[in-house]
Structures are given as C-alpha cells and as structure tokens.
Design a protein around this motif. Sequence first.
Motif, short mmCIF file in Angstrom:
data_model
loop_
_atom_site.label_atom_id
_atom_site.label_comp_id
_atom_site.label_asym_id
_atom_site.label_seq_id
_atom_site.Cartn_x
_atom_site.Cartn_y
_atom_site.Cartn_z
N PRO A 1 -13.27 -12.47 7.88
CA PRO A 1 -12.66 -12.52 6.55
C PRO A 1 -12.01 -13.89 6.31
O PRO A 1 -11.51 -14.52 7.24
CB PRO A 1 -11.62 -11.40 6.59
CG PRO A 1 -11.29 -11.25 8.04
CD PRO A 1 -12.57 -11.53 8.76
N GLU A 2 -12.02 -14.32 5.05
CA GLU A 2 -11.56 -15.67 4.71
C GLU A 2 -10.29 -15.70 3.87
O GLU A 2 -9.57 -16.69 3.89
CB GLU A 2 -12.67 -16.40 3.94
CG GLU A 2 -13.94 -16.55 4.74
CD GLU A 2 -15.13 -16.94 3.89
OE1 GLU A 2 -15.87 -17.83 4.34
OE2 GLU A 2 -15.34 -16.36 2.80
N ILE A 3 -10.02 -14.66 3.09
CA ILE A 3 -8.93 -14.69 2.12
C ILE A 3 -7.82 -13.75 2.58
O ILE A 3 -8.01 -12.53 2.67
CB ILE A 3 -9.45 -14.30 0.72
CG1 ILE A 3 -10.55 -15.29 0.29
CG2 ILE A 3 -8.31 -14.27 -0.29
CD1 ILE A 3 -11.26 -14.92 -0.99
N PRO A 4 -6.63 -14.30 2.89
CA PRO A 4 -5.56 -13.46 3.44
C PRO A 4 -5.12 -12.33 2.51
O PRO A 4 -4.82 -11.24 2.99
CB PRO A 4 -4.42 -14.44 3.70
CG PRO A 4 -4.75 -15.68 2.95
CD PRO A 4 -6.24 -15.71 2.78
N ALA A 5 -5.11 -12.56 1.21
CA ALA A 5 -4.68 -11.49 0.29
C ALA A 5 -5.63 -10.30 0.35
O ALA A 5 -5.18 -9.14 0.30
CB ALA A 5 -4.59 -12.02 -1.13
N ASN A 6 -6.93 -10.53 0.48
CA ASN A 6 -7.87 -9.42 0.61
C ASN A 6 -7.59 -8.63 1.88
O ASN A 6 -7.52 -7.39 1.86
CB ASN A 6 -9.32 -9.92 0.65
CG ASN A 6 -9.85 -10.28 -0.71
OD1 ASN A 6 -9.38 -9.79 -1.73
ND2 ASN A 6 -10.84 -11.15 -0.74
N THR A 7 -7.41 -9.33 2.99
CA THR A 7 -7.15 -8.64 4.26
C THR A 7 -5.83 -7.88 4.20
O THR A 7 -5.73 -6.76 4.71
CB THR A 7 -7.18 -9.64 5.43
OG1 THR A 7 -8.47 -10.26 5.45
CG2 THR A 7 -6.93 -8.95 6.76
N GLY A 8 -4.82 -8.45 3.56
CA GLY A 8 -3.54 -7.75 3.39
C GLY A 8 -3.70 -6.47 2.59
O GLY A 8 -3.17 -5.41 2.95
N ASN A 9 -4.44 -6.56 1.48
CA ASN A 9 -4.68 -5.36 0.66
C ASN A 9 -5.48 -4.31 1.42
O ASN A 9 -5.19 -3.11 1.34
CB ASN A 9 -5.41 -5.74 -0.63
CG ASN A 9 -4.49 -6.39 -1.63
OD1 ASN A 9 -3.37 -5.95 -1.84
ND2 ASN A 9 -4.94 -7.46 -2.25
N ILE A 10 -6.47 -4.75 2.17
CA ILE A 10 -7.28 -3.82 2.97
C ILE A 10 -6.42 -3.18 4.05
O ILE A 10 -6.51 -1.97 4.31
CB ILE A 10 -8.50 -4.54 3.55
CG1 ILE A 10 -9.47 -4.91 2.42
CG2 ILE A 10 -9.20 -3.69 4.61
CD1 ILE A 10 -10.51 -5.94 2.79
N GLY A 11 -5.53 -3.95 4.65
CA GLY A 11 -4.62 -3.41 5.66
C GLY A 11 -3.75 -2.32 5.08
O GLY A 11 -3.54 -1.27 5.70
N ARG A 12 -3.24 -2.54 3.88
CA ARG A 12 -2.40 -1.53 3.22
C ARG A 12 -3.21 -0.26 2.96
O ARG A 12 -2.73 0.87 3.18
CB ARG A 12 -1.85 -2.08 1.92
CG ARG A 12 -0.94 -1.12 1.20
CD ARG A 12 -0.34 -1.75 -0.02
NE ARG A 12 0.52 -0.79 -0.70
CZ ARG A 12 1.30 -1.08 -1.71
NH1 ARG A 12 1.33 -2.31 -2.18
NH2 ARG A 12 2.04 -0.16 -2.28
N THR A 13 -4.46 -0.40 2.50
CA THR A 13 -5.33 0.75 2.28
C THR A 13 -5.57 1.49 3.59
O THR A 13 -5.56 2.73 3.63
CB THR A 13 -6.66 0.31 1.64
OG1 THR A 13 -6.37 -0.30 0.37
CG2 THR A 13 -7.61 1.47 1.46
N CYS A 14 -5.76 0.75 4.67
CA CYS A 14 -5.98 1.39 5.97
C CYS A 14 -4.75 2.19 6.41
O CYS A 14 -4.89 3.30 6.91
CB CYS A 14 -6.35 0.33 7.01
SG CYS A 14 -8.03 -0.32 6.83
N VAL A 15 -3.56 1.64 6.23
CA VAL A 15 -2.34 2.38 6.59
C VAL A 15 -2.24 3.66 5.75
O VAL A 15 -1.94 4.73 6.27
CB VAL A 15 -1.08 1.49 6.40
CG1 VAL A 15 0.19 2.32 6.54
CG2 VAL A 15 -1.08 0.34 7.39
N ALA A 16 -2.54 3.56 4.46
CA ALA A 16 -2.43 4.71 3.55
C ALA A 16 -3.43 5.81 3.86
O ALA A 16 -3.24 6.96 3.46
CB ALA A 16 -2.59 4.25 2.10
N THR A 17 -4.51 5.46 4.56
CA THR A 17 -5.56 6.43 4.83
C THR A 17 -5.70 6.78 6.32
O THR A 17 -6.59 7.54 6.69
CB THR A 17 -6.92 5.91 4.32
OG1 THR A 17 -7.22 4.66 4.97
CG2 THR A 17 -6.91 5.73 2.82
N GLY A 18 -4.86 6.21 7.17
CA GLY A 18 -4.96 6.47 8.60
C GLY A 18 -6.21 5.86 9.21
O GLY A 18 -6.75 6.39 10.19
#
Length: 166
Positions: free
Chosen positions: A8-25
């Motif tokens: 991955p290249e864009i930190p904001a995308n990875t941050g948003n994806i990380g938040r989605t991962c936490v919210a979904t286990g």
Amino acid sequence: MNIVLFEPEIPANTGNIGRTCVATGTRLHLIEPLGFRLNEKEIKRAGMDYWKDLDVTVYDNYQDFLNKNPGAKIYMATTKALNTYTEVNYEPDCYIMFGKESAGIPEEILLENKENCIRIPMIGEIRSLNLANSVSIVLYEALRQNNFSGMNRVGHLHHHSWSESL
C-alpha cells in the motif's frame, strides 16, 4: 476474516482500512514495501484511536506472506478478474488481497491465482475505486455471507426502542 494489502502507498487509505478491520474483527496483513511509515500521523488520523486495537502483521514481501500463511485461501481483488466479488463463497478464515493504489496486484501473481480473482463491477473506463472503499465493499460481502459472525446486528436508540415507535 483477513485483509491483505500488497505494497500500500497511501497512509490515509491504510488507516481507514485499519479502522474497518477493528470494527469488524478482521486481521490486517501488510506486504512491504509500504509507501509510508506505520508511525505516520496520517495513519493514526485516519485510523483514529482504533489503530492501537488493530491486529496487524507486516511481511517483508509476498513470499514472506505466503511462507507465514501456508495453505491460506486467498481471493485477489483486481479490475482484471472475470468473476465479481459476489460470485464466490468466502470462508470465515479466508484472505482477501488488494494491490497498491497505483498499480494493483502484479499480473504474475494474478496469473498464478486466476480462479480466485474477483472484481467490483464499474461502468465505462473507470480505472478503479478508492482502495479503502473497495476493501469495505468486498469485506462486508464476505462478512454478510458468514452471517456477520460475532458482530452486533441490532442497534439501540438511547431513549426509545424501535418497537415503541412502530
């Protein structure tokens, strides 16, 4: 579930994806090289205060990922796939891989995994959707197919119940 981000290249995308991962286990797997440092403020801003709760593993390269996840069932999201993301049955422990924002997953990897490639339908000649949006679309379909196992399926209003207002 497992989400895999290939370089991955864009930190904001990875941050948003990380938040989605936490919210979904969901576990997040990051394959280096990354286009940013994991301690960058953009990741923490997008992931907000959830980043500390994220189950994340970083791999040196694609081969390192394969070596450390032997036998993993991997679906690969690509605009080059023949099947849409709704045409497969996602196992509860499967991995869904997304490529880097500028180039996707390399074709040599896609060719080795043609039967597991999936796409999100789009009209016209649009190159692709935003990475974080793409992850959300496919991940929630996989979770839906698995009956949102372990997730809250009912919300609650603070002062009224839904049944009182119906």
